[in-house]
Design an enzyme around this catalytic site. Structure first.
Site, short mmCIF file in Angstrom:
data_model
loop_
_atom_site.label_atom_id
_atom_site.label_comp_id
_atom_site.label_asym_id
_atom_site.label_seq_id
_atom_site.Cartn_x
_atom_site.Cartn_y
_atom_site.Cartn_z
N LEU A 54 44.89 40.14 32.17
CA LEU A 54 44.93 38.86 31.48
C LEU A 54 46.18 38.89 30.61
O LEU A 54 46.47 39.91 29.97
CB LEU A 54 43.70 38.66 30.57
CG LEU A 54 42.36 38.30 31.20
CD1 LEU A 54 41.31 38.10 30.11
CD2 LEU A 54 42.47 37.02 32.04
N ASP A 55 46.92 37.81 30.57
CA ASP A 55 48.07 37.75 29.67
C ASP A 55 47.61 38.01 28.25
O ASP A 55 46.48 37.66 27.88
CB ASP A 55 48.73 36.37 29.73
CG ASP A 55 49.30 36.06 31.10
OD1 ASP A 55 49.59 37.02 31.84
OD2 ASP A 55 49.45 34.87 31.42
#
Length: 226
Positions: A54-55
């Site tokens: 996930l960023d």
């Protein structure tokens, strides 16, 4: 930093990642900077294996493994597109429902692109008096997103390319609109959240699903302009 645990057993742990927290350490971070695998490892007293990304600016549900074997099984599921992922975002405009399938860049400052597929549907739209560049009375929409692939910034790239910039996206988005919304609401975040994750348990093979509620900032933003 509080990392809510949604599920834990001997093989995996599923947590809710806060915004602005990298999943793992990278070369650009200070030595003492926090990151998810370290914080969860410290909390459980176990070595953590990263399975997917996930960023750092994206919040929501993420699964980590306690063994290389479990990580390998899960990683293969992600690679073979057997994992169902659901995100929620607030975007500029009203995209309706459909699919984005244009190629996206594979990393920052790269010219190389790969195929990417993003399905989406609009859940709620509010009409505002916001003005940015040549746009007036800008709509803001809560969108449910189901990506088939997992490229670098895929969702942010796809929505920006199609003029439906995700609010708070300081890399690909509408910088002018972001500044106006921040000044109006004092809500500082990327409005992108990993809400659901469904996969086969690496040990039992059972289909399992986990959810993370849409953050309250999303409702606050839409209510502010309603």
């Amino acid at each position: 930093m509080n990392i809510p645990v949604l599920y834990q057993d001997e093989s995996i742990i599923v947590v809710e990642k806060p915004i602005d927290l990298p999943v793992h350490k990278n070369d650009f971070m200070p030595n003492d900077a926090p990151y998810l695998t370290k914080l969860v490892g410290d909390k459980t007293g176990k070595w953590m294996y990263n399975v997917h990304r996930l960023d750092s600016k994206t919040s929501g549900v993420i699964v980590l493994a306690f063994s290389s074997e479990a990580a390998s099984v899960l990683t293969k599921q992600f690679e073979q597109k057997e994992v169902q992922k659901t995100y929620y975002a607030i975007v500029q405009g009203n995209p309706g429902a459909g699919t984005f399938d244009s190629k996206v860049l594979v990393k920052k400052k790269s010219k190389f692109k790969k195929a990417a597929v993003t399905h989406y549907k609009t859940i709620r739209t509010v009409q505002t008096k916001l003005v940015s560049k040549d746009k007036t009375d800008i709509e803001l929409s809560l969108v449910e997103i189901n990506p088939e692939t997992g490229r670098w910034h895929q969702l942010r790239q796809h929505f920006a390319k199609n003029q439906f910039d995700i609010v708070g996206d300081t890399h690909h988005g509408d910088f002018t609109l972001n500044k106006i919304i921040l000044a109006d609401t004092e809500l500082r975040r990327l409005f992108l959240h990993a809400g659901k994750l469904e996969f086969k348990h690496p040990e039992t093979g059972e289909q399992v699903a986990f959810e993370s509620a849409i953050p309250e900032e999303f409702d606050k933003l839409l209510k502010f302009y309603s």
